[in-house]
Design a protein around this motif. Structure first.
Motif, short mmCIF file in Angstrom:
data_model
loop_
_atom_site.label_atom_id
_atom_site.label_comp_id
_atom_site.label_asym_id
_atom_site.label_seq_id
_atom_site.Cartn_x
_atom_site.Cartn_y
_atom_site.Cartn_z
N SER A 63 0.82 -1.21 0.00
CA SER A 63 0.00 0.00 0.00
C SER A 63 0.86 1.26 0.00
N GLN A 108 -11.25 0.75 -1.12
CA GLN A 108 -12.10 -0.28 -0.51
C GLN A 108 -13.44 0.31 -0.09
N ASP A 182 -7.13 0.27 -4.54
CA ASP A 182 -6.61 -0.26 -3.27
C ASP A 182 -7.66 -1.18 -2.65
N GLU A 183 -7.45 -2.49 -2.75
CA GLU A 183 -8.39 -3.50 -2.23
C GLU A 183 -9.83 -3.18 -2.67
N GLY A 186 -12.57 -5.41 -1.25
CA GLY A 186 -12.46 -5.76 0.16
C GLY A 186 -13.75 -5.71 0.94
N THR A 215 -4.07 -5.94 -3.77
CA THR A 215 -5.04 -6.91 -3.29
C THR A 215 -4.35 -7.98 -2.46
N HIS A 216 -5.11 -8.62 -1.57
CA HIS A 216 -4.61 -9.75 -0.81
C HIS A 216 -5.14 -11.06 -1.37
N ASP A 217 -6.03 -10.99 -2.35
CA ASP A 217 -6.80 -12.13 -2.82
C ASP A 217 -6.19 -12.73 -4.08
#
Length: 256
Positions: A63, A108, A182-183, A186, A215-217
């Motif tokens: 980020s 998000q 950004d995400e 989310g 992303t975290h996904d």
């Protein structure tokens, strides 16, 4: 959120001309024994007309890198060039103008104004900049986002996925050089998340936009053309033409 998005097939090649470049970028918060090195000499280029995801474990600097690339945060060292503009050499007023005219954002949180309709929210950046609306471009964006029958609805009359697609359309309507997301999924369920990711992908394929997404996904990342991985403030590797399994395996190797 645990996602079950359907992964799309591989995408088309993008232009070799970078939209934004980081050269030896470092970011340090605090000083002395309390110093935190969020970025450590990061060098990376993001292709124009491509969809790139940034991933890494919590605290990896993903980020922070996005915020520096977008001119939302300053760097401690190195330089960032967006198109033909070195943003690390700009003052506050220049940065404000650049973010307004050449950068789009999707967060998000949808960040829609509750008293405005979907159409008014989409056109807000142009209104604030005093720019004339290109109705043919607006119509194209609205058709790609798939909200033609929701333009007169206010945010509380839209689903979460629809609200985020309004936010995506708002980012697109000013024709920015780069959209930073950004995400963006989310706060969405799996189905709504897939809708938004499909729209972002379509905006690259059909409209030639450039998107950089944190992303975290792993499945969300598989919508991208390329995934860049960070750990401890440094880029460790990348995957071109990612699949969910390949991304997940790489994240596991990083301790995510």
């Amino acid at each position: 959120m645990t996602s079950t998005f359907t992964s799309p097939p591989g995408g088309a090649p993008a232009s070799a001309v970078p939209a934004v470049v980081a050269e030896g970028v470092s970011k340090v918060y605090g000083s002395g024994d309390a110093a935190v090195h969020a970025l450590r000499g990061v060098g990376v280029a993001f292709a124009r007309g491509a969809f790139t995801a940034i991933m890494g474990p919590s605290g990896s600097g993903k980020s922070t890198l996005m915020h520096c690339l977008a001119g939302l945060d300053t760097v401690s060292g190195g330089r960032i060039v967006l198109g033909d503009a070195e943003i690390t050499a700009m003052g506050d007023r220049q940065l404000t103008m650049l973010r307004r005219d050449r950068v789009g954002f999707v967060f998000q949180a949808f960040n829609l104004l509750p008293t405005l309709t979907a159409e008014q929210n989409i056109l807000l950046p142009l209104d604030l900049a005093g720019r004339k609306v290109d109705r043919s471009w607006f119509d194209q964006v609205v058709d790609v986002v798939g909200l033609r029958d929701r333009l007169k609805h206010r945010p509380n009359e839209l689903s979460g996925g629809q609200q985020q697609r309004v936010a995506c359309a708002r980012a697109l309507v000013a024709r920015p050089d780069v959209i930073f997301a950004d995400e963006p999924t989310g706060n969405l369920d799996s189905r709504s998340g897939a809708e938004v990711l499909g729209f972002l992908r379509a905006s690259v394929r059909e409209m030639g936009r450039t998107i950089v997404m944190v992303t975290h996904d792993p499945v969300a990342a598989s919508y991208a053309d390329r995934v860049v991985f960070l750990r401890d403030g440094s880029i460790t590797s990348e995957i071109v033409g990612p699949t969910p399994d390949a991304v997940l395996d790489r994240l596991k190797s990083l301790g995510a």
